[in-house]
Design a protein around this motif. Structure first.
Motif, mmCIF file in Angstrom:
data_model
loop_
_atom_site.group_PDB
_atom_site.id
_atom_site.type_symbol
_atom_site.label_atom_id
_atom_site.label_comp_id
_atom_site.label_asym_id
_atom_site.label_seq_id
_atom_site.Cartn_x
_atom_site.Cartn_y
_atom_site.Cartn_z
ATOM 1 N N GLU A 146 0.860 -1.186 0.000
ATOM 2 C CA GLU A 146 0.000 0.000 0.000
ATOM 3 C C GLU A 146 0.896 1.236 0.000
ATOM 4 N N LEU A 147 0.700 2.111 -0.963
ATOM 5 C CA LEU A 147 1.471 3.348 -1.034
ATOM 6 C C LEU A 147 0.906 4.334 -0.021
ATOM 7 N N LEU A 148 1.722 4.739 0.946
ATOM 8 C CA LEU A 148 1.288 5.683 1.974
ATOM 9 C C LEU A 148 1.705 7.113 1.655
ATOM 10 N N ALA A 149 2.898 7.276 1.073
ATOM 11 C CA ALA A 149 3.394 8.621 0.774
ATOM 12 C C ALA A 149 4.527 8.538 -0.233
ATOM 13 N N ASP A 150 4.632 9.576 -1.044
ATOM 14 C CA ASP A 150 5.743 9.724 -1.980
ATOM 15 C C ASP A 150 5.934 11.217 -2.199
ATOM 16 N N ASP A 151 7.006 11.759 -1.620
ATOM 17 C CA ASP A 151 7.244 13.197 -1.740
ATOM 18 C C ASP A 151 8.242 13.533 -2.850
ATOM 19 N N GLY A 152 8.568 12.531 -3.672
ATOM 20 C CA GLY A 152 9.523 12.742 -4.742
ATOM 21 C C GLY A 152 10.924 12.289 -4.379
ATOM 22 N N THR A 153 11.216 12.193 -3.088
ATOM 23 C CA THR A 153 12.509 11.705 -2.613
ATOM 24 C C THR A 153 12.332 10.432 -1.797
ATOM 25 N N GLU A 176 7.587 0.443 5.297
ATOM 26 C CA GLU A 176 8.885 0.493 4.638
ATOM 27 C C GLU A 176 9.158 1.881 4.067
ATOM 28 N N TYR A 177 10.356 2.368 4.310
ATOM 29 C CA TYR A 177 10.780 3.691 3.880
ATOM 30 C C TYR A 177 11.930 3.528 2.886
ATOM 31 N N TYR A 178 11.734 4.063 1.686
ATOM 32 C CA TYR A 178 12.729 3.996 0.618
ATOM 33 C C TYR A 178 13.071 5.408 0.184
ATOM 34 N N TRP A 179 14.313 5.598 -0.228
ATOM 35 C CA TRP A 179 14.755 6.905 -0.709
ATOM 36 C C TRP A 179 15.331 6.778 -2.107
ATOM 37 N N ARG A 180 15.093 7.810 -2.890
ATOM 38 C CA ARG A 180 15.679 7.875 -4.226
ATOM 39 C C ARG A 180 17.107 8.417 -4.194
ATOM 40 N N ASP A 181 17.525 8.958 -3.046
ATOM 41 C CA ASP A 181 18.846 9.566 -2.935
ATOM 42 C C ASP A 181 19.693 8.999 -1.798
ATOM 43 N N ARG A 182 19.265 7.881 -1.213
ATOM 44 C CA ARG A 182 20.031 7.251 -0.133
ATOM 45 C C ARG A 182 20.229 5.773 -0.449
ATOM 46 N N TRP A 183 21.249 5.221 0.153
ATOM 47 C CA TRP A 183 21.657 3.848 -0.131
ATOM 48 C C TRP A 183 21.113 2.862 0.904
ATOM 49 N N TYR A 184 19.884 3.072 1.327
ATOM 50 C CA TYR A 184 19.272 2.141 2.271
ATOM 51 C C TYR A 184 17.765 2.252 2.260
ATOM 52 N N ALA A 185 17.144 1.237 2.870
ATOM 53 C CA ALA A 185 15.702 1.203 3.132
ATOM 54 C C ALA A 185 15.540 0.808 4.593
ATOM 55 N N VAL A 186 14.606 1.446 5.277
ATOM 56 C CA VAL A 186 14.340 1.143 6.687
ATOM 57 C C VAL A 186 12.927 0.606 6.787
ATOM 58 N N LYS A 187 12.790 -0.531 7.455
ATOM 59 C CA LYS A 187 11.495 -1.210 7.552
ATOM 60 C C LYS A 187 11.131 -1.399 9.019
ATOM 61 N N GLU A 188 10.092 -0.692 9.450
ATOM 62 C CA GLU A 188 9.583 -0.874 10.809
ATOM 63 C C GLU A 188 8.687 -2.109 10.803
ATOM 64 N N VAL A 189 8.927 -3.018 11.732
ATOM 65 C CA VAL A 189 8.206 -4.285 11.776
ATOM 66 C C VAL A 189 7.342 -4.327 13.038
ATOM 67 N N ARG A 190 6.055 -4.623 12.825
ATOM 68 C CA ARG A 190 5.118 -4.785 13.945
ATOM 69 C C ARG A 190 4.432 -6.136 13.824
#
Length: 166
Positions: free
Chosen positions: A29-36, A65-79
């Motif tokens: 589910e897409l929650l947000a996309d601010d372009g970055t 899950e948080y992804y960036w177009r300008d960073r070399w990582y993804a952070v995933k909060e798990v519940r």
């Protein structure tokens, strides 16, 4: 793609590539996309539970899950299924690309785990990263991956990811 755009889909396919081949894909589910930064939510995508020793991912777990177009990582909060935070699983990846309803990241083998209470901060798969040969084939990418892992470890040990993910 901006989440406020009228043509923004409510879902996106997450595609994880490793060594040039698709490792896994799943709907989110897409929650947000601010372009970055792109934020999605998805249930555990595995067919079965997976016990890593320090955490167990299983049916009912939800990943934000948080992804960036300008960073070399993804952070995933798990519940877990009751909404209790288990922790954060971080993948070191090339920056994400988003196109045609697909978010694609290339896994670079390095990972980091931070438990919900912050007691456990674990660097993972450094042996796999060394064996991948990335340092020889793409030294700039290898350096960016190592820098990203160090940055995430610092954040994890110095208070967590809340400010990064806000």
């Amino acid at each position: 793609m901006s989440v406020t755009s009228a043509d923004t889909p409510g879902s996106v396919e997450i595609v994880l590539v490793k060594a040039g081949r698709k490792k896994i894909s799943y709907p989110a589910e897409l929650l947000a996309d601010d372009g970055t930064r792109v934020v999605v939510r998805a249930p555990w995508a595995g067919d079965t539970a997976r016990d890593f020793g320090f955490v167990r991912f299983e049916k009912g777990d939800v990943f934000t899950e948080y992804y960036w177009r300008d960073r070399w990582y993804a952070v995933k909060e798990v519940r877990d299924s009751a909404g209790v935070r288990k922790g954060w699983y971080c993948d070191i990846t090339r920056p994400a690309t988003v196109s045609g309803g697909r978010l694609v990241v290339e896994d670079l083998d390095l990972d980091l785990w931070r438990s919900a209470d912050g007691v456990d901060v674990l660097r993972l798969d450094e042996d796999e990263f060394a064996e991948s040969g990335l340092a020889a084939t793409d030294p700039a990418a290898a350096a960016a991956a190592e820098k990203a892992l160090n940055e995430l470890e610092h954040l994890a040990r110095e208070g967590g990811f809340e400010a990064l993910l806000a």
